[in-house]
Motif scaffolding. Structure first.
Motif, PDB file in Angstrom:
ATOM      1  N   ALA A 162      26.411   7.054  23.864  1.00  0.00           N
ATOM      2  CA  ALA A 162      25.387   6.959  22.816  1.00  0.00           C
ATOM      3  C   ALA A 162      25.122   8.338  22.205  1.00  0.00           C
ATOM      4  O   ALA A 162      24.933   8.471  20.987  1.00  0.00           O
ATOM      5  CB  ALA A 162      24.108   6.352  23.380  1.00  0.00           C
TER       6      ALA A 162
ATOM      7  N   TYR B 132      17.250   6.522  17.031  1.00  0.00           N
ATOM      8  CA  TYR B 132      18.339   5.909  16.259  1.00  0.00           C
ATOM      9  C   TYR B 132      18.170   6.193  14.768  1.00  0.00           C
ATOM     10  O   TYR B 132      19.099   6.688  14.106  1.00  0.00           O
ATOM     11  CB  TYR B 132      18.391   4.403  16.517  1.00  0.00           C
TER      12      TYR B 132
ATOM     13  N   GLU C  84      27.684   9.845  19.660  1.00  0.00           N
ATOM     14  CA  GLU C  84      27.556   9.394  18.261  1.00  0.00           C
ATOM     15  C   GLU C  84      26.594  10.291  17.480  1.00  0.00           C
ATOM     16  O   GLU C  84      26.457  10.138  16.267  1.00  0.00           O
ATOM     17  CB  GLU C  84      27.017   7.956  18.223  1.00  0.00           C
TER      18      GLU C  84
ATOM     19  N   HIS D 225      24.343  -0.491  10.356  1.00  0.00           N
ATOM     20  CA  HIS D 225      24.091   0.774  11.081  1.00  0.00           C
ATOM     21  C   HIS D 225      22.747   1.413  10.695  1.00  0.00           C
ATOM     22  O   HIS D 225      22.525   2.597  10.940  1.00  0.00           O
ATOM     23  CB  HIS D 225      25.228   1.788  10.866  1.00  0.00           C
TER      24      HIS D 225
ATOM     25  N   ARG E 189      30.978  -1.425  15.439  1.00  0.00           N
ATOM     26  CA  ARG E 189      30.026  -2.500  15.104  1.00  0.00           C
ATOM     27  C   ARG E 189      30.070  -2.784  13.607  1.00  0.00           C
ATOM     28  O   ARG E 189      30.296  -1.879  12.803  1.00  0.00           O
ATOM     29  CB  ARG E 189      28.624  -2.118  15.563  1.00  0.00           C
TER      30      ARG E 189
ATOM     31  N   PHE F 152      25.151   6.543  11.120  1.00  0.00           N
ATOM     32  CA  PHE F 152      24.136   5.527  11.404  1.00  0.00           C
ATOM     33  C   PHE F 152      22.760   6.128  11.100  1.00  0.00           C
ATOM     34  O   PHE F 152      22.614   7.343  10.984  1.00  0.00           O
ATOM     35  CB  PHE F 152      24.204   5.055  12.868  1.00  0.00           C
TER      36      PHE F 152
ATOM     37  N   LEU G 193      16.610  -1.087  21.279  1.00  0.00           N
ATOM     38  CA  LEU G 193      17.924  -0.441  21.459  1.00  0.00           C
ATOM     39  C   LEU G 193      18.201  -0.051  22.910  1.00  0.00           C
ATOM     40  O   LEU G 193      19.362   0.012  23.320  1.00  0.00           O
ATOM     41  CB  LEU G 193      18.055   0.761  20.515  1.00  0.00           C
TER      42      LEU G 193
ATOM     43  N   GLY H 104      23.072   7.219  18.990  1.00  0.00           N
ATOM     44  CA  GLY H 104      23.566   5.956  18.464  1.00  0.00           C
ATOM     45  C   GLY H 104      23.640   4.880  19.523  1.00  0.00           C
ATOM     46  O   GLY H 104      23.045   4.995  20.600  1.00  0.00           O
ATOM     47  N   ARG H 105      24.378   3.833  19.211  1.00  0.00           N
ATOM     48  CA  ARG H 105      24.662   2.783  20.186  1.00  0.00           C
ATOM     49  C   ARG H 105      26.033   3.036  20.822  1.00  0.00           C
ATOM     50  O   ARG H 105      26.816   3.853  20.327  1.00  0.00           O
ATOM     51  CB  ARG H 105      24.661   1.411  19.503  1.00  0.00           C
ATOM     52  N   TYR H 106      26.329   2.351  21.892  1.00  0.00           N
ATOM     53  CA  TYR H 106      27.651   2.389  22.509  1.00  0.00           C
ATOM     54  C   TYR H 106      28.668   1.883  21.478  1.00  0.00           C
ATOM     55  O   TYR H 106      28.475   0.827  20.884  1.00  0.00           O
ATOM     56  CB  TYR H 106      27.640   1.513  23.758  1.00  0.00           C
ATOM     57  N   GLU H 107      29.723   2.654  21.252  1.00  0.00           N
ATOM     58  CA  GLU H 107      30.781   2.299  20.304  1.00  0.00           C
ATOM     59  C   GLU H 107      30.196   1.899  18.931  1.00  0.00           C
ATOM     60  O   GLU H 107      30.538   0.866  18.354  1.00  0.00           O
ATOM     61  CB  GLU H 107      31.668   1.180  20.881  1.00  0.00           C
ATOM     62  N   GLU H 108      29.323   2.740  18.438  1.00  0.00           N
ATOM     63  CA  GLU H 108      28.670   2.512  17.135  1.00  0.00           C
ATOM     64  C   GLU H 108      29.690   2.195  16.042  1.00  0.00           C
ATOM     65  O   GLU H 108      29.491   1.287  15.226  1.00  0.00           O
ATOM     66  CB  GLU H 108      27.858   3.762  16.753  1.00  0.00           C
TER      67      GLU H 108
END
Length: 475
Positions: free
Chosen positions: A222, A313, A225, A330, A326, A91, A358, A319-323
Motif C-alpha cells: 500500500a 488515500y 503506491e 481510483h 484495479r 490515485f 479502506l 494506496g490500496r494493494y495492487e492499486e
C-alpha cells in the motif's frame, strides 16, 4: 545494475556522500543502532559467523550475495528502488500530478506518522524474537531466524533514512525514539499491540513470520503506491526481503505438520496424548496457534471504518494493494464497501463509504492471500491420508479493534454468549497447557544436518547448499 556503494561507512545507493549534513546525522545514529542490536538483538549471537544474504544491488538479477558474516558486521544500509522517470500520482485527489520528491507541508504530520508506525514494527519483531536462537531446532532454522533479524534491522534503516532526510529535527527525534521503545516494555512499549506480544517458541515464530510478516507485505504494498516517491521506492525494495520472511513461516509450519502426520501414521493414532508423548505438536494445537496469530494480525489493519484511512488515500499518501490493477476511478468518492456489524446478536453486512472502509479492503485482500498457505499445509495432511483440515478462523473471531472489538464470535462465525466463550475458549485459542507443552519441546539442536524431533528437515538447503551445510559457525 543499481549498485550499492559498500566502501561507505553506511552502504547506500542514494549518493549519501553528496549530502554531508545527512551523512553526519546518520553516522551519529549508527552507534546507537549498534548498541540497540547488542542489547536487544539476537541473544548471545554476536560472535557467530552466519551464512547471510546481503543486498549488492536493487535489481532482481543481482541483489543477493551469500557468505559467512558476524551479525554486528552485517552491512546494513539504505537502498531504494531505481526512480521511475516522470512518475505520476495514480490515485486520490492529486491523480495525474507529478509524484512528490519532497514532503508537501500539509501532509507532513500524516506522512511522518505513517513512516514512524512502519519503522516501529521492524525493531519490535527483532526484540520479540531475541531469545529464539537459544532453542533453535536446527542450524538451518537458526540461520533463517538470523536472516529475518538482520533484514528487519535494515528495514528500520530504510525508515530512519526517510525521517532524517525529509523531516528535520522532528525526524531525528523520531529516529531516536525508535530505539528507545521496546517490545512489551510496560513504560515505553511498541506502537502496535501485536508487536508487544511474546514470541516464546518456534511454532509462534513460524506463525508470526507467516501471518504477521504478511501484514508487513500488505502495508508495504500500500505504501509502495504512495505519491511521496522516496517512500514508494524504499518500500518496493523492502518487499523483496519480506518475501523470505513469509517463506520461513510457511515452510516452517509445513515442516512441523509434516513431522506430526509422519508420527500419526507411524503410531496409527490421532490421540493428542499419545502424540504429545511422542514429542510432536498435534494438529488441533496447530489450529489454535493459527486462530491466535491470524486474529491478532488482522487487528493490525486498524478499525473497519477510519477517517484516517480515507485521508491517507485521498491525499495520495497510501494506496490500496495492487492499486494499478484495479478498474475503478481510483478516487472512490461515490463507492461503497461492505463491512461486518453485530445487530441483535447476529453478524450482518452493511454498506459504508469505501473511502472510510479502506482498512477493511486491505484486510480482506490479506485474508484471501493468507488462505493460500493454509491450503498448502492441508495438502501435506491430505497426502498423508489424514482426515483433518486446518482453516483460518472467521474474521470476526477474537477481535480487539473496530466495530467487532470484544464481540464473542466462534471460529466458524457464530456470535456466542460469554458463557459459551468461556467454556470453549481453550478449544479455540492456545491454552497455558498448550503453550507449556510446545515450550517443553524447545531444545537447541546445532549439529549440522540434525533436527529437533518435532520438525521435519527442509526439502533443500539455502542457496543450493546441502541441508547439512554449516550455516552457523559458533566461535
Amino acid at each position: 545494475m543499481s549498485g550499492i556503494n559498500y566502501s561507505e561507512k553506511i552502504p547506500n545507493n542514494v549518493n549519501l556522500s553528496e549530502d554531508r549534513t545527512l551523512q553526519r546525522a546518520l553516522e551519529h545514529w549508527q552507534p546507537n543502532y549498534l548498541q540497540w542490536w547488542q542489547d536487544m538483538g539476537p541473544d548471545g549471537s554476536q560472535n557467530f559467523d552466519v551464512y547471510l544474504r546481503t543486498a549488492v544491488s536493487v535489481d532482481p538479477q543481482g541483489w543477493a550475495q551469500f557468505g559467512h558474516v558476524k551479525m554486528p558486521d552485517y552491512r546494513w544500509g539504505i537502498f531504494l528502488n531505481p526512480a521511475e522517470q516522470d512518475r505520476k500520482i495514480h490515485f486520490g485527489d492529486h491523480m495525474g500530478e507529478a509524484a512528490w520528491q519532497d514532503v508537501p507541508g500539509e501532509h507532513r504530520a500524516n506522512l511522518r506518522r505513517i513512516i514512524v508506525t512502519q519503522g516501529d514494527t521492524e525493531p519490535a519483531s527483532v526484540e520479540q524474537q531475541r531469545h529464539l536462537g537459544l532453542t533453535a531446532p536446527s542450524q538451518y532454522d537458526l540461520r533463517n531466524l538470523f536472516q529475518v533479524n538482520v533484514e528487519e534491522g535494515r528495514h528500520l534503516w530504510a525508515m530512519v533514512y526517510l525521517l532524517h532526510k525529509y523531516f528535520g529535527k522532528d525526524g531525528r527525534e523520531e529516529a531516536e525514539a525508535l530505539l528507545e521503545r521496546n517490545s512489551g516494555n510496560a513504560d515505553n512499549p511498541r506502537i502496535l499491540q501485536a508487536f508487544n506480544e511474546k514470541t516464546p517458541d518456534w511454532l509462534s515464530f513460524f506463525m508470526f513470520t507467516y501471518f504477521t510478516d504478511r501484514d508487513g507485505k500488505f502495508q508495504l504494498c500500500a505504501l509502495a503506491e504512495s505519491s511521496f516517491d522516496p517512500l514508494a521506492r524504499t518500500t518496493k525494495f523492502m518487499l523483496t526481503e519480506e518475501a523470505h520472511h513469509m517463506f520461513v513461516g510457511e515452510s516452517g509450519v509445513g515442516r512441523v505438520i509434516q513431522r506430526t502426520v509422519n508420527a500419526m501414521n507411524e503410531l496409527k493414532t490421532d490421540d493428542v496424548g499419545k502424540l504429545r508423548a511422542a514429542g510432536v505438536i498435534d494438529l488441533p494445537t496447530i489450529q489454535r496457534y493459527i486462530n491466535f496469530h491470524f486474529s491478532v494480525t488482522i487487528d493490525l489493519f486498524g478499525a473497519d471504518q477510519s477517517s484516517n484511512a480515507a485521508t491517507f488515500y485521498s491525499s495520495g499518501l497510501k494506496g490500496r494493494y495492487e492499486e494499478g490493477k484495479r478498474t475503478d476511478d481510483h478516487v472512490l468518492k461515490g463507492n461503497t464497501y461492505k463491512i461486518l456489524a453485530v445487530e441483535e446478536g447476529k453478524l450482518l453486512e452493511k454498506e459504508v463509504p469505501m473511502l472510510n472502509a479502506l482498512n477493511e479492503v486491505l484486510r480482506d485482500d490479506y485474508i484471501k492471500d493468507s488462505v493460500g498457505g493454509v491450503d498448502r499445509w492441508n495438502r501435506i495432511i491430505e497426502k498423508a491420508g489424514i482426515d483433518f483440515r486446518l482453516k483460518v478462523p472467521h474474521k470476526a473471531f477474537h477481535r480487539n479493534i473496530g466495530s467487532l472489538a470484544g464481540v464473542k464470535v466462534s471460529p466458524d462465525g457464530r456470535v456466542v454468549s460469554d458463557h459459551e466463550w468461556n467454556q470453549r475458549v481453550e478449544e479455540w485459542l492456545p491454552s497455558d497447557t498448550d503453550r507449556a507443552y510446545v515450550g517443553s519441546l524447545m531444545g537447541r539442536v546445532v549439529e549440522p544436518g540434525k533436527f529437533a524431533n518435532w520438525i521435519a528437515p527442509p526439502v533443500m538447503g539455502i542457496n543450493r547448499q546441502p541441508v547439512d551445510f554449516e550455516y552457523v559457525r559458533f566461535n
